[in-house]
Design an enzyme around this catalytic site. Structure first.
Site, PDB file in Angstrom:
ATOM      1  N   HIS A  16      -2.472  -9.724  -3.616  1.00  0.00           N
ATOM      2  CA  HIS A  16      -1.946  -9.421  -4.957  1.00  0.00           C
ATOM      3  C   HIS A  16      -1.149 -10.616  -5.493  1.00  0.00           C
ATOM      4  O   HIS A  16      -1.275 -10.995  -6.651  1.00  0.00           O
ATOM      5  CB  HIS A  16      -0.983  -8.220  -4.919  1.00  0.00           C
ATOM      6  CG  HIS A  16      -1.604  -6.905  -4.563  1.00  0.00           C
ATOM      7  ND1 HIS A  16      -1.121  -6.108  -3.555  1.00  0.00           N
ATOM      8  CD2 HIS A  16      -2.632  -6.228  -5.111  1.00  0.00           C
ATOM      9  CE1 HIS A  16      -1.830  -4.999  -3.482  1.00  0.00           C
ATOM     10  NE2 HIS A  16      -2.757  -5.040  -4.420  1.00  0.00           N
ATOM     11  N   LYS A  40      -0.103  10.831  -5.555  1.00  0.00           N
ATOM     12  CA  LYS A  40      -0.184  10.062  -4.309  1.00  0.00           C
ATOM     13  C   LYS A  40       1.093  10.201  -3.501  1.00  0.00           C
ATOM     14  O   LYS A  40       2.165  10.401  -4.058  1.00  0.00           O
ATOM     15  CB  LYS A  40      -0.427   8.582  -4.631  1.00  0.00           C
ATOM     16  CG  LYS A  40      -1.897   8.260  -4.847  1.00  0.00           C
ATOM     17  CD  LYS A  40      -2.128   6.757  -4.750  1.00  0.00           C
ATOM     18  CE  LYS A  40      -3.587   6.406  -4.963  1.00  0.00           C
ATOM     19  NZ  LYS A  40      -3.797   4.947  -5.035  1.00  0.00           N
ATOM     20  N   ARG A  89     -12.683  -8.137  -4.786  1.00  0.00           N
ATOM     21  CA  ARG A  89     -12.841  -8.701  -3.439  1.00  0.00           C
ATOM     22  C   ARG A  89     -14.296  -8.674  -2.997  1.00  0.00           C
ATOM     23  O   ARG A  89     -14.758  -9.556  -2.309  1.00  0.00           O
ATOM     24  CB  ARG A  89     -12.022  -7.882  -2.423  1.00  0.00           C
ATOM     25  CG  ARG A  89     -10.541  -8.055  -2.546  1.00  0.00           C
ATOM     26  CD  ARG A  89      -9.802  -6.962  -1.822  1.00  0.00           C
ATOM     27  NE  ARG A  89     -10.147  -5.672  -2.382  1.00  0.00           N
ATOM     28  CZ  ARG A  89      -9.536  -4.534  -2.098  1.00  0.00           C
ATOM     29  NH1 ARG A  89      -8.564  -4.516  -1.211  1.00  0.00           N
ATOM     30  NH2 ARG A  89      -9.906  -3.404  -2.671  1.00  0.00           N
ATOM     31  N   SER A 127      -3.650  -3.015   0.637  1.00  0.00           N
ATOM     32  CA  SER A 127      -2.394  -2.379   1.065  1.00  0.00           C
ATOM     33  C   SER A 127      -2.667  -1.405   2.216  1.00  0.00           C
ATOM     34  O   SER A 127      -1.862  -1.279   3.141  1.00  0.00           O
ATOM     35  CB  SER A 127      -1.765  -1.616  -0.106  1.00  0.00           C
ATOM     36  OG  SER A 127      -1.504  -2.479  -1.176  1.00  0.00           O
TER      37      SER A 127
HETATM   38  O1  PNS Z   1      -3.851  -0.422  -7.102  1.00  0.00           O
HETATM   39  P1  PNS Z   1      -4.805   0.635  -7.561  1.00  0.00           P
HETATM   40  O2  PNS Z   1      -4.441   1.965  -6.935  1.00  0.00           O
HETATM   41  O3  PNS Z   1      -6.238   0.244  -7.327  1.00  0.00           O
HETATM   42  O4  PNS Z   1      -4.603   0.768  -9.161  1.00  0.00           O
HETATM   43  C1  PNS Z   1      -5.344   1.702  -9.902  1.00  0.00           C
HETATM   44  C2  PNS Z   1      -4.772   1.841 -11.335  1.00  0.00           C
HETATM   45  C3  PNS Z   1      -3.293   2.156 -11.301  1.00  0.00           C
HETATM   46  C4  PNS Z   1      -4.979   0.540 -12.077  1.00  0.00           C
HETATM   47  C5  PNS Z   1      -5.579   2.968 -12.062  1.00  0.00           C
HETATM   48  O5  PNS Z   1      -5.603   4.094 -11.257  1.00  0.00           O
HETATM   49  C6  PNS Z   1      -4.989   3.314 -13.421  1.00  0.00           C
HETATM   50  O6  PNS Z   1      -5.077   2.549 -14.352  1.00  0.00           O
HETATM   51  N1  PNS Z   1      -4.356   4.509 -13.493  1.00  0.00           N
HETATM   52  C7  PNS Z   1      -3.662   4.970 -14.688  1.00  0.00           C
HETATM   53  C8  PNS Z   1      -4.429   6.105 -15.358  1.00  0.00           C
HETATM   54  C9  PNS Z   1      -5.512   5.551 -16.262  1.00  0.00           C
HETATM   55  O7  PNS Z   1      -5.267   4.757 -17.121  1.00  0.00           O
HETATM   56  N2  PNS Z   1      -6.749   6.034 -16.038  1.00  0.00           N
HETATM   57  C10 PNS Z   1      -7.889   5.585 -16.843  1.00  0.00           C
HETATM   58  C11 PNS Z   1      -8.640   4.440 -16.192  1.00  0.00           C
HETATM   59  S1  PNS Z   1      -9.664   5.043 -14.880  1.00  0.00           S
END
Ligand code: PNS
Length: 183
Positions: A16, A40, A89, A127
């Site tokens: 990150h 979560k 990745r 992570s």
């Molecule tokens: O680190 P991660 O868990 O891969 O991040 C995922 C994240 C936080 C970017 C994604 O889950 C997100 O944007 N969640 C907020 C809700 C949202 O906007 N959902 C619509 C897009 S799928």
């Protein structure tokens, strides 16, 4: 141009941080945004993660750290950002990330997703991998900044992480742990 780098960052890894550093050279401002996700069960609270990220990015003056809830595009609009950064990745990431980018595009045509290829050396890193290694007593010193490794060892009550078998160097004992041992 302002870019948001959204994620869970539970915890933030060197992968990150590599993306944040590279993004900070491309955009005027980068906001690392930690999602407050009630679905979560994270290892670290949002506040702990914000502190960890702040400490890890304090050398980057155009990087800001924040948390958000709800939709990422709404948060991006609130911050007057035009870009969401996501790292790729492997092909498996691409499928998930492309779907997310398309979904976000249906929610806001103003926000573009920019994908950055993860540096080769971190292409395996997540992570979850970090937490799994630490949970089973392995060393994560090569995967996260030292202060975060310490936080994680403390979470798993791992006072003496084993040496990484492929590492050629012995990993020095953590500072406060050697103090504990002397006492
Ligand atoms: O680190 P991660 O868990 O891969 O991040 C995922 C994240 C936080 C970017 C994604 O889950 C997100 O944007 N969640 C907020 C809700 C949202 O906007 N959902 C619509 C897009 S799928």
């Amino acid at each position: 141009m302002i870019a948001i780098y959204p994620g869970s960052f539970d915890p933030i890894t060197l992968g990150h941080l590599d993306l944040i550093q590279r993004s900070s050279r491309l955009f005027e401002q980068v906001i690392v945004a930690v999602l407050r996700n009630p679905n979560k069960m994270p290892l670290f609270s949002v506040e702990q993660r914000l502190d960890q990220i702040r400490l890890s990015t304090e050398h980057l003056p155009n990087v800001k750290v924040d948390s958000f809830d709800g939709l990422t595009v709404n948060y991006a609009q609130m911050q007057q950002a035009q870009v969401l950064i996501r790292g790729l990745r492997a092909v498996s990431d691409f499928e998930v990330e492309l779907q997310m980018a398309h979904t976000n595009k249906t929610l806001s045509t103003q926000i573009e997703t920019v994908f950055l290829a993860t540096s080769n050396e971190y292409s395996f890193l997540s992570s979850s991998v970090v937490k799994e290694i630490a949970r089973f007593g392995g060393s994560i010193d090569h995967l996260v900044p030292p202060h975060i490794a310490l936080d994680i060892y403390q979470c798993y009550n791992q006072k003496s992480p084993m040496l990484n078998p492929i590492s050629t160097e012995a990993i020095p004992p953590l500072k406060n742990i050697s103090v504990e041992r002397e006492a």
